[in-house]
Design an enzyme around this catalytic site. Structure first.
Site, PDB file in Angstrom:
ATOM      1  N   SER A 122       0.866  -1.178   0.000  1.00 29.90           N
ATOM      2  CA  SER A 122       0.000   0.000   0.000  1.00 29.90           C
ATOM      3  C   SER A 122       0.907   1.234   0.000  1.00 29.90           C
ATOM      4  O   SER A 122       1.779   1.341  -0.855  1.00 29.90           O
ATOM      5  CB  SER A 122      -0.936  -0.042   1.218  1.00 29.90           C
ATOM      6  OG  SER A 122      -1.852   1.037   1.185  1.00 29.90           O
ATOM      7  N   HIS A 176      -2.632  -1.069  -3.397  1.00 31.93           N
ATOM      8  CA  HIS A 176      -3.879  -0.336  -3.199  1.00 31.93           C
ATOM      9  C   HIS A 176      -3.773   1.044  -3.843  1.00 31.93           C
ATOM     10  O   HIS A 176      -2.928   1.858  -3.468  1.00 31.93           O
ATOM     11  CB  HIS A 176      -4.186  -0.208  -1.711  1.00 31.93           C
ATOM     12  CG  HIS A 176      -4.673  -1.496  -1.114  1.00 31.93           C
ATOM     13  ND1 HIS A 176      -4.729  -1.729   0.236  1.00 31.93           N
ATOM     14  CD2 HIS A 176      -5.128  -2.629  -1.695  1.00 31.93           C
ATOM     15  CE1 HIS A 176      -5.199  -2.940   0.466  1.00 31.93           C
ATOM     16  NE2 HIS A 176      -5.442  -3.514  -0.696  1.00 31.93           N
ATOM     17  N   ASP A 182      -3.796  -4.205   6.072  1.00 33.08           N
ATOM     18  CA  ASP A 182      -4.223  -4.878   4.850  1.00 33.08           C
ATOM     19  C   ASP A 182      -3.300  -6.066   4.550  1.00 33.08           C
ATOM     20  O   ASP A 182      -2.079  -5.976   4.703  1.00 33.08           O
ATOM     21  CB  ASP A 182      -4.195  -3.906   3.671  1.00 33.08           C
ATOM     22  CG  ASP A 182      -5.197  -2.780   3.839  1.00 33.08           C
ATOM     23  OD1 ASP A 182      -6.307  -3.057   4.305  1.00 33.08           O
ATOM     24  OD2 ASP A 182      -4.856  -1.625   3.512  1.00 33.08           O
TER      25      ASP A 182
END
EC number: 3.1.1.61
Length: 347
Positions: free
Chosen positions: A13, A40, A132
Site C-alpha cells: 500500500s 492499493h 491490509d
C-alpha cells in the site's frame, strides 16, 4: 491447466512502489514462478505500475485480462478497481465487494491463491498502512504456504509488515532488496512442501464463502451471515449489519452484501465518520441560524420588531450551541489500533 506453476503473491500500500521496485530488481530473468501484485490505488487513477516494475527488473509486467493463463517469469499487476484473483492455471478479474475500502484487495488475492494452490503459494507483505493483507497472509500459512514480510524498520510505512509479524507466524523477514534472492531460493530449492493444511472445517467453509464473494457471487446467498456472530455494528459503506469473524488472533467483519473490514480499518472508518457527522450537524445548525435570521429580517420589514427580535434571539442561541459541535469536528482524530498502540508505547 498448469496448476504446477509456483505462485508468489505480493501486497503493498503506502510506500509500496519503492519496495516493489526493489523486489523486482532482485528477481532473475528466468524466475520459475508467476508473480501477482496488488498495490492499493484509487479506482479512478491510471496505474503506471506495470511500466515501473518492468523497468525495475528483467521480468515483464502487465495488467492481465480475465482468464489469462499463469506463466512463470511474468508479473501480473491488479488494475485499478478490479480484484485480481488466482484460479487453477490462470487469473480472473472481478468487481466483487471492496475489502477495507479497497478494490483491488491484497486479502482477496492472497485468499484466492491459498484456496487454489495451498502449499505452492508464497505470500509477501511490503510497506503499507493499517493491516491490509494480514488476514490473507494468515490464510496462506493455514493452507501450508510460506509467509515473507519486509523488514518493518526499512519500510516507508511499517504498519502492514509490523502487524503481519505480530499476528502471523512469518517464515522470513528481509529487506526489499534481499527479497528477490530469497524468493528465488525458496522457489527453486524447496517449493513443493508436503501438504500441511491446518485449517479446520469451519475455516475451510469460511474460505469457500469469501473467495466466492470476491468472485462476484452473492454474499447473502453464499451464507456470509453464518460465518460469525452478529454484531451491533453497521457497514460504513452500505450501512448493512456486520457479522463479527474471529480468525485466529485476528478480528474481522463482513456485511451481508459482502464488504469486509479488519477491526483496525473499521475503527478508522468509524472515527472518520464521527468528524463527518459532526460537520453535517454543524452545517444543519448553521443553516437553521441563517433561516432564523432571514425570518427575523422579514418580520422586521413588516413592522413587527418584537416578533423579529424573537427570531434573532433564537438564532443567537443556536449559533452559541454550535461551538461544541465545531470543537468536536476539529478535535476528532482518525483512530486505528496501530495509532493507539503507538501512543500507548510512547506514554
Amino acid at each position: 491447466m498448469n496448476t504446477a506453476v509456483p505462485v508468489v503473491v505480493v501486497g503493498a500500500s503506502a510506500g509500496g512502489v519503492t519496495a516493489l521496485s526493489a523486489l523486482c530488481a532482485g528477481l532473475p530473468a528466468h524466475f520459475p514462478a508467476a508473480v501477482l501484485v496488488v498495490l492499493h490505488i484509487a479506482a479512478d487513477a491510471p496505474s503506471l505500475l506495470p511500466n515501473i516494475l518492468g523497468r525495475a527488473g528483467p521480468l515483464p509486467a502487465h495488467h492481465p485480462v480475465s482468464g489469462e493463463p499463469l506463466r512463470p517469469g511474468h508479473i501480473y499487476v491488479a488494475p485499478p478497481d478490479y480484484h485480481l484473483l488466482v484460479e487453477p492455471g490462470g487469473v480472473t478479474l472481478t468487481r466483487g465487494p471492496k475489502e477495507n475500502r479497497s478494490r483491488p484487495s491484497v486479502d482477496a488475492l492472497f485468499r484466492s491463491a491459498a484456496y487454489t494452490y495451498g502449499p505452492r503459494v508464497i505470500g509477501v507483505i511490503l510497506s503499507g498502512m493499517l493491516d491490509d493483507g494480514v488476514s490473507g497472509l494468515y490464510t496462506i500459512k493455514r493452507r501450508g504456504g510460506q509467509a515473507v514480510v519486509q523488514r518493518p524498520e526499512e519500510a516507508e510505512y511499517d504498519s502492514m509488515p509490523a502487524t503481519a509479524l505480530r499476528e502471523v507466524e512469518v517464515d522470513h523477514v528481509v529487506s526489499a532488496h534481499e527479497m528477490g534472492a530469497l524468493l528465488t531460493r525458496l522457489v527453486t530449492q524447496n517449493f513443493f512442501p508436503p501438504e500441511d493444511n491446518t485449517m479446520t472445517h469451519d475455516e475451510e467453509r469460511r474460505l469457500d464463502v469469501e473467495v466466492a464473494i470476491n468472485r462476484e457471487d452473492s454474499a447473502f446467498r453464499e451464507g456470509v451471515t453464518a460465518l460469525g456472530r452478529p454484531s451491533l455494528l453497521t457497514c460504513p459503506e452500505c450501512q448493512g449489519a456486520l457479522v463479527q469473524i474471529d480468525e485466529g488472533p485476528l478480528l474481522r467483519f463482513r456485511c451481508h452484501t459482502g464488504h469486509g473490514y479488519t477491526a483496525s480499518t473499521l475503527l478508522s472508518e468509524v472515527s472518520k465518520s464521527v468528524e463527518e457527522k459532526a460537520y453535517q450537524v454543524l452545517r444543519t445548525m448553521e443553516e437553521e441560524v441563517m433561516l432564523l435570521q432571514r425570518l427575523g429580517q422579514q418580520h422586521e420589514k413588516a413592522g413587527r420588531p418584537d416578533e423579529a427580535q424573537g427570531f434573532y434571539t433564537k438564532a443567537r442561541e443556536v449559533m452559541a450551541s454550535t461551538d461544541g459541535i465545531r470543537a468536536l469536528a476539529m478535535s476528532n482524530q482518525r483512530l486505528s489500533t496501530e495509532s493507539i498502540l503507538m501512543q500507548r508505547s510512547e506514554d
